[in-house]
Design a protein around this motif. Structure first.
Motif, PDB file in Angstrom:
ATOM      1  N   LYS A  21      24.134  46.145 -73.474  1.00  0.00           N
ATOM      2  CA  LYS A  21      23.077  46.502 -74.420  1.00  0.00           C
ATOM      3  C   LYS A  21      21.797  46.778 -73.657  1.00  0.00           C
ATOM      4  O   LYS A  21      21.313  45.923 -72.913  1.00  0.00           O
ATOM      5  CB  LYS A  21      22.845  45.366 -75.414  1.00  0.00           C
ATOM      6  CG  LYS A  21      21.741  45.624 -76.411  1.00  0.00           C
ATOM      7  CD  LYS A  21      22.147  46.665 -77.428  1.00  0.00           C
ATOM      8  CE  LYS A  21      21.008  47.084 -78.330  1.00  0.00           C
ATOM      9  NZ  LYS A  21      21.445  48.090 -79.318  1.00  0.00           N
ATOM     10  N   PHE A  23      17.736  47.896 -73.965  1.00  0.00           N
ATOM     11  CA  PHE A  23      16.557  48.123 -74.796  1.00  0.00           C
ATOM     12  C   PHE A  23      15.569  48.922 -73.956  1.00  0.00           C
ATOM     13  O   PHE A  23      15.134  48.450 -72.915  1.00  0.00           O
ATOM     14  CB  PHE A  23      15.899  46.804 -75.193  1.00  0.00           C
ATOM     15  CG  PHE A  23      16.698  45.969 -76.154  1.00  0.00           C
ATOM     16  CD1 PHE A  23      16.908  46.399 -77.457  1.00  0.00           C
ATOM     17  CD2 PHE A  23      17.229  44.753 -75.758  1.00  0.00           C
ATOM     18  CE1 PHE A  23      17.628  45.617 -78.354  1.00  0.00           C
ATOM     19  CE2 PHE A  23      17.948  43.972 -76.651  1.00  0.00           C
ATOM     20  CZ  PHE A  23      18.144  44.407 -77.945  1.00  0.00           C
ATOM     21  N   THR A  54      21.149  38.204 -77.758  1.00  0.00           N
ATOM     22  CA  THR A  54      21.542  39.603 -77.900  1.00  0.00           C
ATOM     23  C   THR A  54      23.062  39.731 -77.986  1.00  0.00           C
ATOM     24  O   THR A  54      23.587  40.473 -78.818  1.00  0.00           O
ATOM     25  CB  THR A  54      20.992  40.418 -76.711  1.00  0.00           C
ATOM     26  OG1 THR A  54      19.590  40.189 -76.614  1.00  0.00           O
ATOM     27  CG2 THR A  54      21.260  41.887 -76.887  1.00  0.00           C
ATOM     28  N   ARG A  57      24.166  38.557 -81.386  1.00  0.00           N
ATOM     29  CA  ARG A  57      23.790  39.516 -82.426  1.00  0.00           C
ATOM     30  C   ARG A  57      24.713  40.729 -82.434  1.00  0.00           C
ATOM     31  O   ARG A  57      24.927  41.338 -83.478  1.00  0.00           O
ATOM     32  CB  ARG A  57      22.329  39.958 -82.250  1.00  0.00           C
ATOM     33  CG  ARG A  57      21.322  38.849 -82.590  1.00  0.00           C
ATOM     34  CD  ARG A  57      19.903  39.256 -82.250  1.00  0.00           C
ATOM     35  NE  ARG A  57      19.491  40.459 -82.955  1.00  0.00           N
ATOM     36  CZ  ARG A  57      19.060  40.473 -84.217  1.00  0.00           C
ATOM     37  NH1 ARG A  57      18.973  39.352 -84.885  1.00  0.00           N
ATOM     38  NH2 ARG A  57      18.714  41.595 -84.794  1.00  0.00           N
ATOM     39  N   MET A  58      25.243  41.073 -81.281  1.00  0.00           N
ATOM     40  CA  MET A  58      26.203  42.183 -81.239  1.00  0.00           C
ATOM     41  C   MET A  58      27.525  41.773 -81.878  1.00  0.00           C
ATOM     42  O   MET A  58      28.172  42.566 -82.557  1.00  0.00           O
ATOM     43  CB  MET A  58      26.403  42.648 -79.798  1.00  0.00           C
ATOM     44  CG  MET A  58      25.225  43.457 -79.280  1.00  0.00           C
ATOM     45  SD  MET A  58      25.577  44.295 -77.735  1.00  0.00           S
ATOM     46  CE  MET A  58      25.425  42.953 -76.589  1.00  0.00           C
ATOM     47  N   PHE A  62      24.417  42.712 -85.926  1.00  0.00           N
ATOM     48  CA  PHE A  62      23.007  43.047 -86.137  1.00  0.00           C
ATOM     49  C   PHE A  62      22.513  44.036 -85.099  1.00  0.00           C
ATOM     50  O   PHE A  62      21.446  44.625 -85.236  1.00  0.00           O
ATOM     51  CB  PHE A  62      22.130  41.793 -86.068  1.00  0.00           C
ATOM     52  CG  PHE A  62      22.482  40.781 -87.097  1.00  0.00           C
ATOM     53  CD1 PHE A  62      22.685  41.172 -88.414  1.00  0.00           C
ATOM     54  CD2 PHE A  62      22.645  39.453 -86.767  1.00  0.00           C
ATOM     55  CE1 PHE A  62      23.030  40.241 -89.381  1.00  0.00           C
ATOM     56  CE2 PHE A  62      22.988  38.518 -87.726  1.00  0.00           C
ATOM     57  CZ  PHE A  62      23.182  38.915 -89.034  1.00  0.00           C
ATOM     58  N   GLU A  63      23.269  44.155 -84.017  1.00  0.00           N
ATOM     59  CA  GLU A  63      22.853  45.004 -82.918  1.00  0.00           C
ATOM     60  C   GLU A  63      24.121  45.739 -82.481  1.00  0.00           C
ATOM     61  O   GLU A  63      25.180  45.125 -82.418  1.00  0.00           O
ATOM     62  CB  GLU A  63      22.349  44.093 -81.792  1.00  0.00           C
ATOM     63  CG  GLU A  63      21.187  44.559 -81.002  1.00  0.00           C
ATOM     64  CD  GLU A  63      19.850  44.360 -81.678  1.00  0.00           C
ATOM     65  OE1 GLU A  63      19.280  45.379 -82.071  1.00  0.00           O
ATOM     66  OE2 GLU A  63      19.373  43.212 -81.792  1.00  0.00           O
ATOM     67  N   SER A  66      25.341  49.217 -76.577  1.00  0.00           N
ATOM     68  CA  SER A  66      25.089  50.541 -76.011  1.00  0.00           C
ATOM     69  C   SER A  66      26.368  51.069 -75.386  1.00  0.00           C
ATOM     70  O   SER A  66      26.571  52.275 -75.264  1.00  0.00           O
ATOM     71  CB  SER A  66      23.997  50.470 -74.935  1.00  0.00           C
ATOM     72  OG  SER A  66      22.925  49.685 -75.352  1.00  0.00           O
ATOM     73  N   ASP A  79      31.207  50.063 -85.425  1.00  0.00           N
ATOM     74  CA  ASP A  79      29.932  49.940 -86.135  1.00  0.00           C
ATOM     75  C   ASP A  79      30.133  49.341 -87.525  1.00  0.00           C
ATOM     76  O   ASP A  79      29.442  49.700 -88.467  1.00  0.00           O
ATOM     77  CB  ASP A  79      29.180  51.272 -86.219  1.00  0.00           C
ATOM     78  CG  ASP A  79      30.045  52.452 -85.905  1.00  0.00           C
ATOM     79  OD1 ASP A  79      30.280  52.650 -84.716  1.00  0.00           O
ATOM     80  OD2 ASP A  79      30.498  53.150 -86.835  1.00  0.00           O
TER      81      ASP A  79
ATOM     82  N   GLU B 184      18.860  39.192 -92.534  1.00  0.00           N
ATOM     83  CA  GLU B 184      20.036  39.149 -91.665  1.00  0.00           C
ATOM     84  C   GLU B 184      20.974  38.047 -92.125  1.00  0.00           C
ATOM     85  O   GLU B 184      22.195  38.220 -92.122  1.00  0.00           O
ATOM     86  CB  GLU B 184      19.608  38.922 -90.213  1.00  0.00           C
ATOM     87  CG  GLU B 184      18.879  40.120 -89.642  1.00  0.00           C
ATOM     88  CD  GLU B 184      18.715  40.044 -88.134  1.00  0.00           C
ATOM     89  OE1 GLU B 184      18.812  38.934 -87.583  1.00  0.00           O
ATOM     90  OE2 GLU B 184      18.493  41.104 -87.526  1.00  0.00           O
TER      91      GLU B 184
END
Ligand SMILES: Nc1ncnc2c1ncn2[C@@H]1O[C@H](COP(=O)(O)OP(=O)(O)OP(=O)(O)O)[C@@H](O)[C@H]1O
Ligand SMILES: [Mg+2]
Lengths: 372, 287
Positions: A21, A23, A54, A57-58, A62-63, A66, A79, B184
């Motif tokens: 990921k 940013f 992070t 969250r993936m 939520f994220e 990449s 997704d 969330e």
């Protein structure tokens, strides 16, 4: 169990393949590969900003990564939005709904799934009993203590019986005593429910005592994955050795190898023999790592073992179970030694004092020869 | 327990500025209007001091009044609703920017309002007029000109524009306070965007919606200048009717009666609003 093919290929609860990921061009998570088994208590451990949240969250959705893929229970989630994933999260801030009662908070997930009202009522009651808050259903979150809010957040997540529960430093906001209590409760809950836990913490003791396996992260990468003892006793890198527990480090160069024992000469010409967890060759620059509780101080004549160095006692701190001693090596560098106080005595002669001379020794298996 | 006399006296003393203010600027004018509404008009337009219900009786039968009243309420409801629909996402956008951007954006919303109110209304006239900017553009493109000015549309557009900040600010305040990780949490528990909004964000920003709606509805329903300049006969609102009776005709007693009825209707509308919004579910019933 495996919907995709022969059972020889086990279905992992969560599988991360080359997950990255970035940013704004900087990588928060970098090429992470993990396989987490069903029912495992898996911890992500690392310093602040290393990408633990992070990564979580993936997995929650939520994220979006990449790069790389995330597979939950054998299904690539790509997704898939968070509300379709069979995972639930316990947020660090709990994120309870302040306008809803405890009961309504806990019921939320089941209501979203369209579970019949009667079933919701019984399951909410059961979940509240599970977290030992049976009488608190009608309260609002702000009428609860931090520990009680934490339990509500836990109940709100586990009531959905997710395949995987993600916990982002769930105990960080609690004081030490409550934290220890909740650690035990959390572990018991996990064993009882059999849900896979992915648990983020930067408290190493917490990770060691609760986890089946630990992944140590730094700068977005996973440095080492293994059971707690392996992480502690056989760290592969200086960072892991340093981050988990205390460690003394001595830089040096490999001179010889025999039977998996490497002979190392330090920059100040000490000759040390140690165990290399990864292959090394003569001439390699290495770091010797020795834990302070894995060495001995011996008084009197030079002991006849390979690692024995004359030292002077610098400072002594009695802390009850241990005595923590700082000694000075012949090359002038200081070294931490923890001696267990295994004999109860008030005799001052039984303890070291600053200025004493002694021999610092360890067996080769207690000195790790690390390449990074 | 009864408080001591002295304490009671002190409480009165402390509350007295508010009481004086209320009495001077609110109760006294109100009493005056009630008084006027119970008189009648002399032939020369002045007030004839005779106690009578005639104004109210006449009002009940005055279909022009009722039409104007309903039009005003209808316009105010439409303006409030559209302003809300525009402002909510706007306030959400601002509230979720990094802190220093929020100030800049809020400032940006308010800057147009530093010009005089009337200038802004006339700007709409320039924009929407029969030979205005929009129609000149249309003509330039070879299309038929539109009749935009002197219409309800013109009034509604100008009112939405003018009232927007009064809606955005309270909504911003509510959304800025709102803890967005709760959304969330809602998604995580299986709520899609709509249900997360309805069950989590909407109930917690209801106070902002109420404040904004009242701040927009009240001035809108009683507007005078906007409808006067941009509305023509089609956009004739209660403010214009009052203007007619207090200034043009004049018939103060009748105008006062209109004021009274209008005020009662407004109170009724606000009461209804609170009744309705109280029922926004924030718990038990599953979306
Ligand atoms: N939305 C974002 N935009 C930009 N950078 C981000 C974003 N989220 C995280 N980062 C960056 O990614 C890196 C990893 O952050 P992350 O929150 O995953 O760390 P962490 O391991 O959870 O730390 P902590 O223990 O402090 O919670 C940090 O350098 C952070 O600044
Ligand atoms: Mg974090």
């Amino acid at each position: 169990m495996n919907p995709h093919g022969p059972a020889a290929n086990p279905v992992w609860a969560v599988e991360l393949n080359h997950v990255t990921k970035t940013f704004h061009g900087t990588a928060a998570v970098c090429d992470v590969n993990l396989r987490i088994a069903d029912g495992e208590f898996f911890s992500l451990l690392g310093p602040s900003g290393c990408g633990k949240t992070t990564l979580l969250r993936m997995i929650a959705g939520f994220e979006a990564p990449s790069d790389g893929s995330i597979i939950i229970g054998g299904t690539s989630v790509g997704d898939m939005p968070p509300h379709r994933r069979d995972v639930n999260t316990v947020f660090q801030s709990y994120a309870l709904f302040p306008h809803l009662s405890v009961r309504e908070n806990v019921a939320f997930g089941l209501q979203m799934k369209g579970v019949p009202k009667a079933e919701i009522a019984t399951r909410v009651q059961a979940a509240l009993e599970l977290v030992q808050l049976p009488g608190f259903g009608d309260r609002k979150p702000r009428q609860l203590s931090g520990g009680q809010q934490q339990r509500v957040a836990l109940a709100r997540a586990v009531i959905n019986r997710p395949k995987v529960l993600l916990l982002d430093e769930p105990l960080a906001a609690l004081d030490l005593k409550l934290r220890k209590e909740m650690q035990i409760e959390l572990k018991m809950l996990q064993e009882r429910l059999g849900i896979t836990f992915i648990f983020v913490t930067h408290d190493q003791e917490e990770a060691l005592s609760l986890s089946d396996r630990i992944a140590v992260m730094n700068h977005g990468s996973v440095l080492q994955v293994g059971p707690p003892a392996e992480i502690y006793e056989r760290p592969l890198t200086q960072f892991v050795a340093d981050f988990i527990g205390e460690c003394n480090f001595l830089p040096g160069r490999v001179t010889a190898i025999s039977d998996g024992i490497a002979e190392v000469e330090t920059s100040s010409a000490l000759r040390i023999s140690g165990t290399a967890p990864q292959p090394v060759a003569p001439g390699d620059q290495v770091m010797i790592a020795i834990r302070p509780e894995k060495v001995r101080l011996i008084e009197g004549e030079r002991p006849s073992i390979s690692n024995a160095f004359p030292v002077q006692i610098e400072r002594v701190a009695y802390i009850g179970s241990d005595t923590r001693i700082i000694v000075r090596l012949p090359d002038g560098s200081s070294f931490d030694v923890w001696e267990s106080n295994t004999i109860s005595t008030l005799d001052p002669a039984a303890y070291y004092a600053a200025g004493d001379k002694a021999w610092l020794t360890w067996t080769p298996q207690n000195a790790l020869v690390l390449t990074e | 327990m009864l408080r001591s006399r002295q304490e009671q006296r002190r409480a009165w003393w402390q509350a007295s500025p508010a009481a004086i203010w209320l009495g001077l600027f609110f109760l006294a004018p109100l009493a005056l209007i009630v008084l006027y509404s119970l008189q009648s008009r002399a032939n020369d337009g002045t007030v004839l001091w005779t106690w009578t219900w005639a104004n109210y009786a006449q009002l009940m039968r005055d279909s022009a009044f009722w039409r104007t009243l309903w039009l005003s309420i209808w316009i105010a409801v439409v303006v409030t609703a559209i302003t809300l629909v525009i402002s909510y996402p706007l306030a959400y956008f601002i509230a979720t920017r990094p802190r220093r951007w929020r100030i800049v954006l809020l400032f940006g919303i308010m800057i147009p309002f530093w010009t005089n109110f009337l200038v802004r209304i006339y700007a709409w006239k320039v924009l929407l007029g029969n030979a205005g900017v929009i129609n000149q553009l249309l003509e330039g493109l070879g299309m038929q000109p539109l009749n935009l000015i002197n219409s309800r549309l013109a009034v509604i557009l100008a009112l939405i524009y003018g009232e927007l900040p009064y809606m955005v600010l309270p909504l911003y305040a509510a959304l800025e306070r709102f803890d967005h990780t709760q959304m969330e949490a809602a998604y995580d528990l299986g709520a899609n965007h709509w249900r997360a909004f309805r069950r989590v964000m909407l109930p917690q920003t209801m106070a902002g919606i109420t404040a904004g709606a009242i701040l927009v509805f009240i001035p809108t329903v009683g507007t005078f200048a906007v409808s006067d300049i941009l509305g023509g006969t089609e956009g004739f609102m209660i403010g214009n009717l009052l203007d007619l009776h207090f200034r043009t005709t004049p018939n103060w007693p009748y105008g006062s009666a209109i004021s009274m009825i209008f005020m009662l209707m407004l109170l009724g509308a606000i009461w209804l609003y609170f009744r309705v919004t109280k029922e926004v579910p924030d718990g038990e019933n599953p979306g």
